[in-house]
Design a protein around this motif. Structure first.
Motif, mmCIF file in Angstrom:
data_model
loop_
_atom_site.group_PDB
_atom_site.id
_atom_site.type_symbol
_atom_site.label_atom_id
_atom_site.label_comp_id
_atom_site.label_asym_id
_atom_site.label_seq_id
_atom_site.Cartn_x
_atom_site.Cartn_y
_atom_site.Cartn_z
ATOM 1 N N THR A 1 -2.980 1.678 1.318
ATOM 2 C CA THR A 1 -1.922 0.708 1.074
ATOM 3 C C THR A 1 -1.671 -0.088 2.345
ATOM 4 N N THR B 1 3.670 -4.768 -0.311
ATOM 5 C CA THR B 1 2.574 -3.823 -0.073
ATOM 6 C C THR B 1 1.562 -3.950 -1.202
ATOM 7 N N TRP B 2 0.289 -3.903 -0.835
ATOM 8 C CA TRP B 2 -0.811 -3.948 -1.804
ATOM 9 C C TRP B 2 -1.694 -2.730 -1.604
ATOM 10 N N THR B 3 -2.214 -2.209 -2.699
ATOM 11 C CA THR B 3 -3.155 -1.096 -2.642
ATOM 12 C C THR B 3 -4.571 -1.656 -2.683
ATOM 13 N N THR C 1 -9.296 4.279 -0.489
ATOM 14 C CA THR C 1 -8.129 3.545 -0.985
ATOM 15 C C THR C 1 -6.980 3.695 -0.009
ATOM 16 N N THR D 1 -1.175 -4.855 -6.697
ATOM 17 C CA THR D 1 0.155 -5.009 -6.122
ATOM 18 C C THR D 1 0.925 -3.700 -6.223
ATOM 19 N N ALA D 2 1.514 -3.288 -5.103
ATOM 20 C CA ALA D 2 2.367 -2.091 -5.100
ATOM 21 C C ALA D 2 3.832 -2.496 -5.102
ATOM 22 N N SER D 3 4.192 -3.494 -4.277
ATOM 23 C CA SER D 3 5.571 -3.968 -4.236
ATOM 24 C C SER D 3 5.595 -5.353 -3.613
#
Length: 893
Positions: free
Chosen positions: A682, A664-666, A680, A743-745
């Motif tokens: 995700t 997952t990306w923000t 914003t 980058t979130a995960s």
């Protein structure tokens, strides 16, 4: 208290005297009323003037735009097939339009489920990705199995096969895949189904297996004869008296096949072969699906041959029969029925799937993910998750009405929210935390036009297809634009129509006549309000009023002046199109002169009425102007072009990039200062391996699939440059254009962009006519206080510095509309005048009230004085009477 009545004692009529005195004192009241009535009459007159001016302004509002005078009319010969509109850039002419297909969206349906609220699967967390794109290659239909063994001898009896409830004409002569395909294709116009026969191929084990031949040496030494024919072509033969091994063998058969005579004969029969008899791999095929009969003709005593290792051969015959596949013309399901569909290689029922197709995601279409787990793993939960995602697919649940203990009436229906071939769906499922996706969800939703298709297609994604003057055109929707410059066609039905595009001279003439009529009505009202009648020596309520005179002279002055700032035209005044002033101040229209102007200067007439802007640089377009914009010719100087917010990768993408599970990306897109939460979001990227083009498509569609971005009109493009580097760019221009990814995960964004950083967009900057202008994206607007105030231009192209000049003109309707606005409204001259008049009326009312109060005091004083006089006279009368009595008494004594 005694009762008194003035005058009784004295004989003076006090009330009459006071009344007459008060009548004299009250005389000024009439002047107050006269002044008030005069002011109110003027207020009413200004009300009438305001109404007339408002009506005049209303009639001008539709004439201030150039499009009101440059319209073209589009007339189809068959309005059931199409409709059309044309703008001022269209060229008059006649066009032949043939529409062969209407755009539609893809619809998929699941199998049946008993309940909409029962759990599906065990609730393992599963991410479902929806991508939209194009299925290409292959076909949509049903692949048949080998035809029935008896077909080659007995054919298919009538009624054996029906397609989409239409009986296919078969009989005892329908003995091959080719003939069956011909019978199906003969009905394709009715059924919408065509057939393609597969190549007929003889058995792979006919001449052997495992590299060994089973074709025995032919022995005719006992006096027999032998001949081998394939499809009626004699391949080899052996006369009598030849011992086994001395004549026709497997190797000799291969030599015969290589001979030119046999090869030509087979080619003429449309038969080819592969392999050899010597190694047991010999096979014959016929590409058109005709049967292939392989016959051994034997007389007398013969041994050897096909599958014969030396025992007696009494002759043999085998026929290879092919199969067919059904193709739906529009991607709709095919219904197979009849008394013996199995004989044609099919199973009764309704179905269809993509066969041999590939899928390519469309970067311009949105994609998105939903997560299904134990909280929403029901038909209803899946429906709600899909619809909430708002990424181009809508879901519904339809019941087929079946009932009973084992009934499964509920079907999940998925429909692309847009039409066109690029709205075809691909649905992939991924597990979480290293676990696979829930298999029951895969069985429900897994769909890939190039692979497993667990959903059934009920309607294929389709473009509108048409020809315009013989040129093929397509459109993803029912609207076709660009095929004819300036014309938009709306396809309504399959069919043919002629489209005539012509100048709408009638509408232009109506608008010009409307302008003249509106002016004359206003002029009549102005004349009536300010006129003087010499016979009656009376004038209108606004005779001599400065506001009325100012309005009248302003209108006439504007209409008498020539238009300045016009480019590329000789039309600069109303007389050139037949409009002129009469002696009584009205306008008249010479329709013959107007028509001549329409015929020769159709597109230029708009400049006489509307606000028009034309520049020497085709990349600078007029957007709008303000009430303070002055007509003129202005030089343009651009010091900075508008740019877009960009995230540019610094490393070339490898041949394949792996995106890990749970990535997952923000993303922040077109954010403001201070930041706005809705800017914003995700995004989840489906796990998998992607080539550069696929990765760019994935990113673009995933970001554009965010509903908050879509609602704000914010989108991005993702492209891979010649250097192999990925660029992510906001489609917006200007300082409000930006794109940031964190980058979130899962897979880090640096794996795609390297050390690339975001660069925000810039607004266009420059001057108009040497005056300061403000940039907002690609729009440049003249600053307040300058002649170019409010002039808005769109600046594109790639040149800096001098960009030529821009001519801006204000037509008569535009100028008069602005003039009317200055008299109307809260701050207008008429409002100011009526406010002043109403205030005067209020002042007079106050003066009148004060004067009435003073009259009351005067009357009271008069009454007091005359009452005192009355009392005094009454007393004197009483004394006189007493003295008279006394004098009379004295005289008697």
């Amino acid at each position: 208290m005694g009762i008194s009545s003035p005058g009784i004692g004295s004989g003076i009529d006090v009330n009459t005297i006071v009344s007459k005195l008060m009548a004299v004192e009250s005389a000024p009241l009439a002047d107050f009323d006269k002044k008030s009535a005069s002011y109110l009459a003027q207020v009413s007159a200004f009300g009438n003037l305001s109404s007339a001016l408002s009506s005049f302004q209303g009639s001008l509002s539709s004439l201030t735009s150039a499009s009101s005078f440059q319209s073209l009319i589009s007339t189809p010969s068959d309005s059931t097939v199409m409709s059309a509109t044309a703008n001022s850039t269209a060229q008059p002419g006649s066009y032949r339009v043939s529409i062969s297909q209407i755009a539609q969206a893809q619809t998929l349906a699941s199998g049946g489920y008993k309940s909409t609220t029962a759990a599906i699967g065990v609730g393992n967390k599963t991410t479902i990705n929806f991508a939209l794109g194009t299925a290409s290659g292959g076909s949509f239909g049903i692949s048949g199995s080998a035809l029935g063994a008896s077909l080659s001898t007995g054919g298919l009896t009538p009624g054996s096969l029906t397609l989409n409830n239409t009986v296919i004409a078969t009989d005892g002569s329908t003995r091959s895949a080719r003939l069956l395909a011909d019978a199906i294709n003969a009905k394709s116009t009715t059924t919408g189904v065509s057939a393609k026969p597969s190549a007929t191929v003889t058995s792979a084990s006919l001449f052997g297996a495992a590299g060994a031949s089973t074709y025995g040496d032919i022995d005719t030494s006992a006096g027999g004869t032998y001949a081998l024919t394939v499809g009626g072509v004699e391949i080899a033969a052996q006369a009598s008296g030849v011992a086994g091994g001395a004549g026709l063998t497997a190797a000799a058969l291969d030599t015969a096949l290589a001979g030119s005579a046999v090869s030509r004969a087979l080619a003429d029969a449309n038969i080819t072969f592969t392999g050899t008899a010597a190694d047991g791999t010999l096979q014959f095929s016929n590409a058109d699906g005709s049967n292939i009969a392989i016959t051994e003709v034997v007389t007398g005593s013969v041994s050897g041959g096909i599958g014969n290792s030396g025992t007696a051969n009494v002759g043999s015959s085998t026929t290879a029969v092919g199969s067919i596949s059904l193709v739906s013309a529009d991607g709709s399901p095919i219904t197979v029925g009849g008394t013996n569909p199995a004989g044609a290689g099919f199973t009764a029922g309704t179905g269809g799937a993509y066969i041999g197709a590939s899928f390519a995601a469309d970067a311009t279409r949105t994609s998105g993910n939903i997560v299904i787990d134990s909280t929403n793993n029901t038909l209803q939960g899946i429906l709600e998750a899909i619809n909430k995602g708002n990424f181009g697919v809508t879901a519904s649940i339809v019941s087929d009405g079946s009932s009973g203990a084992g009934a499964t009436p509920n079907h999940l229906i998925l429909t692309s929210s847009a039409t066109g071939v690029s709205s075809t769906m691909k649905i992939t499922l991924a597990g979480s935390g290293g676990n696979p996706p829930d298999p029951d969800l895969v069985a429900l939703l897994g769909y890939d036009p190039a692979g497993v298709q667990n959903l059934s297609q009920k309607a294929a994604a389709a473009d509108t297809r048409a020809t315009v003057n013989g040129i093929a055109v397509t459109s993803s929707g029912t609207s076709i634009s660009g095929a004819i410059a300036g014309v938009n066609i709306s396809a309504l039905a399959v069919g043919n129509s002629t489209l005539t595009v012509a100048k709408d001279s009638s509408a232009l003439s109506t608008n010009v006549n409307g302008f003249v009529k509106a002016f004359n009505e206003l002029n009549s009202q102005i004349t009536s309000l300010g006129a003087y009648n010499a016979e009656t020596k009376s004038g209108g309520p606004l005779l001599g009023d400065t506001t009325l005179r100012s309005l009248q002279s302003g209108v006439r002055r504007q209409l008498s002046a020539s238009i300045t700032g016009l480019r590329g035209t000789n039309l600069t005044n109303l007389s050139q199109i037949g409009i002129s002033f009469q002696k009584d101040g009205t306008l008249s229209l010479d329709n013959a002169k107007l028509q001549k102007a329409i015929n020769t200067n159709f597109n230029d007439i708009a400049g006489l009425f509307a606000a028009v802007g034309r520049g020497t640089d085709p990349d600078i377009k007029f957007v709008s102007s303000g009430s303070n914009t002055k007509a003129g010719d202005y030089a343009l100087n651009i010091t900075q072009l508008a740019t877009q917010g960009t995230l540019q990768g610094t490393v070339a993408l490898p041949a394949e990039t792996t995106i890990d599970a749970d990535t997952t990306w923000t993303v922040t897109l077109n954010d403001t200062t201070p930041p706005t939460l809705a800017n914003t979001a995700t995004i989840s990227l489906p796990a998998g391996t992607y080539n550069p083009s696929q990765l760019a498509t994935l990113l673009q569609s995933s970001i554009n699939g965010v509903s908050a971005f879509a609602n704000a009109g914010a989108t991005v493009t993702a492209t891979v440059g010649d250097d192999g580097k990925l660029k992510l760019q906001s489609t917006r221009y200007g300082s409000k254009s930006n794109i940031h990814v964190i980058t979130a995960s899962g897979t880090d964004a640096s794996a795609v962009f390297g050390s690339g950083s975001s660069v925000d967009g810039l607004d266009v900057a420059g001057t108009i006519g040497g005056y300061t202008a403000t940039g907002d994206g690609q729009n440049l607007t003249g600053a307040a206080g300058a002649p170019v105030e409010g002039l808005k231009l769109t600046v594109t192209g790639d040149a800096l510095g001098n960009r030529g000049s821009f001519g801006f003109s204000q037509g008569y309707a535009y100028q008069l509309n602005a003039l009317a606005a200055s008299y109307l409204g809260a701050k207008g001259a008429i409002t100011s005048r009526t406010t002043g008049l109403n205030n005067s009326v209020k002042d007079i009312t106050k003066q009148k009230d004060a004067f009435n109060s003073r009259l009351t005091d005067i009357e009271a004083r008069y009454r007091k004085q005359y009452t005192a006089l009355d009392t005094s006279i009454a007393s004197m009368n009483k004394t006189a009477s007493f003295l008279t009595q006394q004098f009379a008494a004295l005289s008697k004594s």
